[in-house]
Scaffold this active site. Structure first.
Site, PDB file in Angstrom:
ATOM      1  N   VAL A  27      -4.179   2.810  -1.167  1.00  0.00           N
ATOM      2  CA  VAL A  27      -5.575   2.395  -0.995  1.00  0.00           C
ATOM      3  C   VAL A  27      -6.513   3.568  -0.690  1.00  0.00           C
ATOM      4  CG1 VAL A  27      -5.269   1.776   1.458  1.00  0.00           C
ATOM      5  CG2 VAL A  27      -7.074   0.678   0.128  1.00  0.00           C
ATOM      6  N   LYS A  68      13.839  -3.688  -3.259  1.00  0.00           N
ATOM      7  CA  LYS A  68      14.198  -2.962  -2.029  1.00  0.00           C
ATOM      8  C   LYS A  68      15.278  -3.733  -1.250  1.00  0.00           C
ATOM      9  CE  LYS A  68      11.699   0.855  -1.724  1.00  0.00           C
ATOM     10  NZ  LYS A  68      12.370   2.187  -1.694  1.00  0.00           N
ATOM     11  N   ASN A  97       3.063   1.089   5.744  1.00  0.00           N
ATOM     12  CA  ASN A  97       2.365   1.883   4.726  1.00  0.00           C
ATOM     13  C   ASN A  97       2.312   3.335   5.190  1.00  0.00           C
ATOM     14  OD1 ASN A  97       1.991  -0.444   3.331  1.00  0.00           O
ATOM     15  ND2 ASN A  97      -0.201  -0.615   3.700  1.00  0.00           N
ATOM     16  N   GLY A 118     -10.973  -7.983   1.588  1.00  0.00           N
ATOM     17  CA  GLY A 118     -11.211  -6.955   2.611  1.00  0.00           C
ATOM     18  C   GLY A 118     -10.615  -7.267   3.966  1.00  0.00           C
ATOM     19  N   THR A 119     -10.079  -8.496   4.127  1.00  0.00           N
ATOM     20  CA  THR A 119      -9.524  -8.862   5.434  1.00  0.00           C
ATOM     21  C   THR A 119      -8.017  -8.599   5.518  1.00  0.00           C
ATOM     22  OG1 THR A 119      -9.039 -11.158   4.809  1.00  0.00           O
ATOM     23  CG2 THR A 119     -11.249 -10.701   5.716  1.00  0.00           C
ATOM     24  N   GLN A 120      -7.420  -8.102   4.412  1.00  0.00           N
ATOM     25  CA  GLN A 120      -5.998  -7.752   4.474  1.00  0.00           C
ATOM     26  C   GLN A 120      -5.824  -6.753   5.613  1.00  0.00           C
ATOM     27  OE1 GLN A 120      -8.134  -7.428   1.775  1.00  0.00           O
ATOM     28  NE2 GLN A 120      -6.917  -6.963  -0.033  1.00  0.00           N
ATOM     29  N   ASP A 134       0.872  -9.064  -3.078  1.00  0.00           N
ATOM     30  CA  ASP A 134       0.370  -8.241  -1.980  1.00  0.00           C
ATOM     31  C   ASP A 134       0.561  -9.010  -0.664  1.00  0.00           C
ATOM     32  OD1 ASP A 134      -1.077  -6.379  -0.453  1.00  0.00           O
ATOM     33  OD2 ASP A 134      -3.007  -7.302  -0.920  1.00  0.00           O
ATOM     34  N   TYR A 189       8.918  -5.715  -6.258  1.00  0.00           N
ATOM     35  CA  TYR A 189       9.162  -4.474  -5.518  1.00  0.00           C
ATOM     36  C   TYR A 189       9.943  -4.772  -4.230  1.00  0.00           C
ATOM     37  CZ  TYR A 189       8.161  -0.274  -2.748  1.00  0.00           C
ATOM     38  OH  TYR A 189       8.269   0.852  -1.975  1.00  0.00           O
TER      39      TYR A 189
END
Length: 314
Positions: free
Chosen positions: A181, A146, A171, A202-204, A277, A142
């Site tokens: 999300v 771009k 985002n 969960g720390t992203q 990601d 992706y």
């Protein structure tokens, strides 16, 4: 006449509404694969709508006739399909941009504005990341698509005499969004209010910008760009803070009045949600702010507002 490609999509429809409010004549080209006419219900009777697939050159050629400004937002918005369907990302980001540029080079178009993505930076070693950061090394197809589109636009603008403005977006969230999300968390909790699966560890941590701030930024900076005289320029658009995936899960749960168990998948490559990601993303927006624009909401405020908007919508 202004053409908005992908104008029935999430960001595109908000942009169309804003342009119509400002009194512009607007034409929308969309194949409705990701967007919907419902998104345009506030503006549909005041615009020209073409249902068409930009992979077909004749469709694109017809859409740019008599147009002075093109806002190119049509794209597959889903970063996560990089590994499953790279060919689709090529077609719906690179090929359609090439077709648009081929149509523009023989047309009356003076300006092309393109919504690119923070994913072009990959795992940037400098955070907040400025527009002149290098080398650009996307870690998803992706992001690569771009960046390829950006490069084509730059080449065509310099050769064929139109001016191009690129926005690398953080985002973007808000009402009418149908992926991402917050949307995923709401749907998961509706299916099972007791437990919420969270991709990664969960720390992203990333920057989130509300769509209202985004559209305001795009239109404000476009006016600034018109007066500057540059052939090609790039601006980051985002908020000045960032928020973790875990914190987003907590806000969604709280707004839904739930207290679920969080189940982290652990993720890949050091806690990412999926392969490709970007784990940490915060854009340097000082260039955008130097034009007089600044976001009204920070990431936390934008997330909370979006949760409320999406809960009201569905």
């Amino acid at each position: 006449m202004i053409l908005v490609t992908g104008g029935a999509g999430f960001i595109g429809s908000h942009l169309v509404d804003a342009l119509v409010e400002k009194g512009y004549k607007v034409r929308v080209l969309d194949d409705l694969s990701a967007g919907s006419l419902d998104n345009l219900k506030n503006s549909i009777d005041r615009i020209e709508f073409i249902k068409g697939d930009m992979r077909n050159f004749e469709t694109v050629k017809e859409a740019v006739e008599g147009v002075e400004v093109v806002f190119h937002l049509a794209a597959n918005p889903e970063v996560r399909i990089s590994s499953q369907s790279p060919e689709l990302l090529y077609e719906t980001n690179v090929l359609i941009t090439y077709n648009l540029l081929q149509a523009i080079k023989d047309s009356s178009v003076d300006y092309l504005i393109f919504t690119s993505s923070s994913t072009v930076y990959g795992d940037a070693k400098k955070i907040p990341t400025p527009e002149d950061y290098a080398p650009l090394e996307p870690i998803s197809v992706y992001g690569g698509a771009k960046l390829a589109a950006e490069a084509l636009i730059s080449g065509y603008a310099h050769i064929f005499g139109f001016r191009a403005l690129i926005f690398r977006l953080a985002n973007i969230i808000g009402k009418r969004s149908n992926h991402g999300v917050i949307y995923d968390f709401i749907n998961k909790l509706r299916r099972n209010p007791e437990e919420l699966e969270i991709l990664g560890d969960g720390t992203q941590r990333k920057s989130y910008l509300h769509v209202s701030d985004t559209v305001e930024g795009i239109l404000h900076i476009f006016e600034h760009f018109k007066g500057e005289g540059k052939i090609y320029d790039v601006y980051n658009l985002g908020s000045e803070d960032w928020i973790t995936v875990r914190e987003i899960a907590e806000i969604v749960s709280e707004e839904m009045g739930l207290n679920p168990r969080f189940k982290f998948t652990g993720g890949v490559d050091g806690g990412r949600g999926w392969k490709g990601d970007v784990k940490l993303m915060l854009l340097d927006i000082s260039k955008a702010k130097s034009t007089g624009w600044r976001p009204r909401m920070n990431s936390y405020e934008a997330v909370r507002k979006t949760v409320r908007e999406l809960l009201e919508e569905h």
